[in-house]
Design an enzyme around this catalytic site. Sequence first.
Site, PDB file in Angstrom:
ATOM      1  N   GLY A  56       0.829  -1.204   0.000  1.00  0.00           N
ATOM      2  CA  GLY A  56       0.000   0.000   0.000  1.00  0.00           C
ATOM      3  C   GLY A  56       0.852   1.237   0.000  1.00  0.00           C
ATOM      4  O   GLY A  56       2.088   1.157   0.030  1.00  0.00           O
ATOM      5  N   GLU A  57       0.166   2.360  -0.057  1.00  0.00           N
ATOM      6  CA  GLU A  57       0.871   3.642  -0.077  1.00  0.00           C
ATOM      7  C   GLU A  57       0.339   4.534   1.014  1.00  0.00           C
ATOM      8  O   GLU A  57      -0.863   4.566   1.260  1.00  0.00           O
ATOM      9  CB  GLU A  57       0.590   4.358  -1.406  1.00  0.00           C
ATOM     10  CG  GLU A  57       1.563   4.060  -2.491  1.00  0.00           C
ATOM     11  CD  GLU A  57       1.150   4.719  -3.796  1.00  0.00           C
ATOM     12  OE1 GLU A  57       0.448   5.735  -3.771  1.00  0.00           O
ATOM     13  OE2 GLU A  57       1.543   4.192  -4.831  1.00  0.00           O
ATOM     14  N   TYR A  64       3.759   9.279   3.213  1.00  0.00           N
ATOM     15  CA  TYR A  64       5.199   9.507   3.262  1.00  0.00           C
ATOM     16  C   TYR A  64       6.017   8.425   2.586  1.00  0.00           C
ATOM     17  O   TYR A  64       7.228   8.401   2.706  1.00  0.00           O
ATOM     18  CB  TYR A  64       5.634   9.706   4.716  1.00  0.00           C
ATOM     19  CG  TYR A  64       4.903  10.871   5.279  1.00  0.00           C
ATOM     20  CD1 TYR A  64       5.295  12.157   4.944  1.00  0.00           C
ATOM     21  CD2 TYR A  64       3.775  10.693   6.050  1.00  0.00           C
ATOM     22  CE1 TYR A  64       4.585  13.243   5.384  1.00  0.00           C
ATOM     23  CE2 TYR A  64       3.061  11.779   6.508  1.00  0.00           C
ATOM     24  CZ  TYR A  64       3.464  13.047   6.172  1.00  0.00           C
ATOM     25  OH  TYR A  64       2.758  14.122   6.598  1.00  0.00           O
ATOM     26  N   GLY A  65       5.339   7.535   1.921  1.00  0.00           N
ATOM     27  CA  GLY A  65       6.085   6.482   1.257  1.00  0.00           C
ATOM     28  C   GLY A  65       5.198   5.276   1.053  1.00  0.00           C
ATOM     29  O   GLY A  65       3.987   5.343   1.259  1.00  0.00           O
ATOM     30  N   SER A  66       5.829   4.187   0.658  1.00  0.00           N
ATOM     31  CA  SER A  66       5.043   2.997   0.370  1.00  0.00           C
ATOM     32  C   SER A  66       5.432   1.869   1.321  1.00  0.00           C
ATOM     33  O   SER A  66       6.517   1.883   1.894  1.00  0.00           O
ATOM     34  CB  SER A  66       5.308   2.556  -1.061  1.00  0.00           C
ATOM     35  OG  SER A  66       5.029   3.633  -1.928  1.00  0.00           O
ATOM     36  N   VAL A  67       4.519   0.920   1.451  1.00  0.00           N
ATOM     37  CA  VAL A  67       4.775  -0.220   2.332  1.00  0.00           C
ATOM     38  C   VAL A  67       4.862  -1.484   1.476  1.00  0.00           C
ATOM     39  O   VAL A  67       4.046  -1.684   0.569  1.00  0.00           O
ATOM     40  CB  VAL A  67       3.661  -0.348   3.400  1.00  0.00           C
ATOM     41  CG1 VAL A  67       3.927  -1.528   4.323  1.00  0.00           C
ATOM     42  CG2 VAL A  67       3.548   0.937   4.214  1.00  0.00           C
ATOM     43  N   ASP A 112      -3.383   9.424  15.628  1.00  0.00           N
ATOM     44  CA  ASP A 112      -3.896   9.233  14.269  1.00  0.00           C
ATOM     45  C   ASP A 112      -4.673   7.928  14.170  1.00  0.00           C
ATOM     46  O   ASP A 112      -4.461   7.115  13.269  1.00  0.00           O
ATOM     47  CB  ASP A 112      -2.730   9.278  13.266  1.00  0.00           C
ATOM     48  CG  ASP A 112      -3.211   9.633  11.859  1.00  0.00           C
ATOM     49  OD1 ASP A 112      -4.388  10.028  11.718  1.00  0.00           O
ATOM     50  OD2 ASP A 112      -2.420   9.511  10.913  1.00  0.00           O
TER      51      ASP A 112
HETATM   52  N1  LIG Z   1       2.816  -3.863   9.086  1.00  0.00           N
HETATM   53  C1  LIG Z   1       2.044  -3.983   8.008  1.00  0.00           C
HETATM   54  N2  LIG Z   1       1.614  -5.186   7.590  1.00  0.00           N
HETATM   55  C2  LIG Z   1       0.815  -5.301   6.508  1.00  0.00           C
HETATM   56  N3  LIG Z   1       0.367  -4.274   5.769  1.00  0.00           N
HETATM   57  C3  LIG Z   1       0.757  -3.037   6.146  1.00  0.00           C
HETATM   58  C4  LIG Z   1       1.620  -2.828   7.268  1.00  0.00           C
HETATM   59  N4  LIG Z   1       1.816  -1.492   7.408  1.00  0.00           N
HETATM   60  C5  LIG Z   1       1.121  -0.896   6.422  1.00  0.00           C
HETATM   61  N5  LIG Z   1       0.482  -1.819   5.641  1.00  0.00           N
HETATM   62  C6  LIG Z   1      -0.347  -1.557   4.459  1.00  0.00           C
HETATM   63  O1  LIG Z   1       0.171  -0.435   3.770  1.00  0.00           O
HETATM   64  C7  LIG Z   1      -0.809   0.582   3.634  1.00  0.00           C
HETATM   65  C8  LIG Z   1      -0.122   1.938   3.721  1.00  0.00           C
HETATM   66  O2  LIG Z   1       0.336   2.160   5.038  1.00  0.00           O
HETATM   67  P1  LIG Z   1       0.895   3.552   5.542  1.00  0.00           P
HETATM   68  O3  LIG Z   1       1.117   3.435   6.997  1.00  0.00           O
HETATM   69  O4  LIG Z   1       2.037   3.972   4.704  1.00  0.00           O
HETATM   70  O5  LIG Z   1      -0.216   4.569   5.182  1.00  0.00           O
HETATM   71  P2  LIG Z   1      -1.615   4.870   5.821  1.00  0.00           P
HETATM   72  O6  LIG Z   1      -1.626   4.605   7.279  1.00  0.00           O
HETATM   73  O7  LIG Z   1      -2.626   4.103   5.003  1.00  0.00           O
HETATM   74  O8  LIG Z   1      -1.765   6.429   5.500  1.00  0.00           O
HETATM   75  P3  LIG Z   1      -1.128   7.688   6.263  1.00  0.00           P
HETATM   76  O9  LIG Z   1       0.333   7.669   6.025  1.00  0.00           O
HETATM   77  O10 LIG Z   1      -1.761   8.834   5.591  1.00  0.00           O
HETATM   78  O11 LIG Z   1      -1.524   7.579   7.701  1.00  0.00           O
HETATM   79  C9  LIG Z   1      -1.827   0.289   4.736  1.00  0.00           C
HETATM   80  O12 LIG Z   1      -3.083   0.734   4.401  1.00  0.00           O
HETATM   81  C10 LIG Z   1      -1.762  -1.238   4.840  1.00  0.00           C
HETATM   82  O13 LIG Z   1      -2.627  -1.790   3.898  1.00  0.00           O
END
Ligand SMILES: Nc1ncnc2c1ncn2[C@@H]1O[C@H](COP(=O)(O)OP(=O)(O)OP(=O)(O)O)[C@@H](O)[C@H]1O
Length: 449
Positions: free
Chosen positions: A27-28, A31-34, A139
């Site tokens: 996901g995104e 601040y970056g992608s996961v 948050d």
């Molecule tokens: N530890 C993890 N395990 C599995 N999936 C994850 C994990 N962390 C994040 N993700 C996936 O990546 C997506 C992006 O996560 P990220 O924390 O970058 O952004 P966010 O929380 O969706 O947005 P924001 O940065 O605006 O709060 C999430 O919605 C989730 O689907």
Amino acid sequence: MTTLNVPKETMSRKDPEKYFTIIEKLGEGSYGSVYKAINAGTGIVVAIKRVSVDNDLEDMEKEINFMKQCKSPYIVTYHASFRKENEVWIVMEYCGAGSVCDAMKITNKTLSEDQIAVVSRDVLQGLAYLHSVRKIHRDIKAGNILMNHKGESKLADFGVSGQLSDTMAKRQTVIGTPFWMAPEVIQEVGYDYKADIWSYGITCIEMAESKPPLFNVHPMRVIFMIPNPSRPPPKLTEPEKWSPEFNDFLAKCLTRKPEQRPSAEELLKHPFITRAKSHSLLVPLIDEQDIIINEKGREVALGIEQKDEEEEDLEDEDSDDSDIDRGTMVPRNNSGDEEYDTGTMVITDNKNSYDTVVFNNDDEDTGTMKLKSTMTAKKGFIPDYMNQFKKTDDDNKYSSHSLDDLKKMLADLEIEREKEVQKIHDRFSINRQALLAVIEEKKATTTKN
Ligand SMILES: Nc1ncnc2c1ncn2[C@@H]1O[C@H](COP(=O)(O)OP(=O)(O)OP(=O)(O)O)[C@@H](O)[C@H]1O
């Protein structure tokens, strides 16, 4: 239990790709992608958040050190971190079922009351832990609640954004995502861990109805509406369709006065939580999500386009000077300075979830609201909640006008906006003055007696 093969030091300069093989993008965020990745040697699957950073990494380092100490089954575990070029890679526990927000989006379903109760029990445990170590998440939203395949929920994204260190806390007064923010957070009257409880109440409504209250209202307006004391606290759209226990639990979370709002510990004793059933209740939702992901692929299921690097580079170039064209919401005053009446609210994007806004009061006078300081937000992207407003533009109702007409219309709109904001300000100050006067009067009477 096998231990991960990783360097121990924070922000190791070793090459993370020697330790991890990236499998896919999960996901995104703003601040970056996961990414999902696999650890060399052990085969352990992890999630890696890659965050673009500037040179000042002191705050982020503090955060990471704090995350390292946080040990709770209800909070996503930190494993390691790397510094690679202009990025920090944060390696954390992989939560295979993704966020509650994604699960709702992919399956196009909301959660049942029983499912919400199960998630709530975990989230409250996570919050009780964080609050006991004197940390505020700030948050809380369905996008930051991650699940594993057993249906257990964990709080994510705390600390990663650098919002919790002492220095950041002093500088940044308001942090969160507009719809989930507690009134006292927006009002900047000082707030504590009770703000997380409010945001969790909003999250429960989000889980029940798929969107938080006021979702159709522009976020700039929302930040004026939430603190309005004459507005009744948010509640479910159709309360009669839900149990009295759930309605009461929400009313307690969404108590306007933080001092009257119960703590996470207290809420864990609420009947809505004590009657919560097994984690397995979440499994059908997770299974359904897996089927859809297997059929369509994660990106399609989530609506994330997979772009090649060249395409991303091109977009980055484009977005340098054309945020507005590209839909990124960057309200500015007419001079183009990053100030907007009470401050600039810079909202960047996250296509999967709702974006996080940081209001920063570095500059006391303008109360400039801006992004988290250490990290560089991803360029040219639109938060989910902004898409509905962007769609109005896409309707092209203005396309038949000439360029000059459009420019004039835009200028008029700016003036109208300024006037509206001024009106709201005036109304707030009048009410505030009136309240302060009565408070003073009452104080004086009490002292006399
Ligand atoms: N530890 C993890 N395990 C599995 N999936 C994850 C994990 N962390 C994040 N993700 C996936 O990546 C997506 C992006 O996560 P990220 O924390 O970058 O952004 P966010 O929380 O969706 O947005 P924001 O940065 O605006 O709060 C999430 O919605 C989730 O689907």
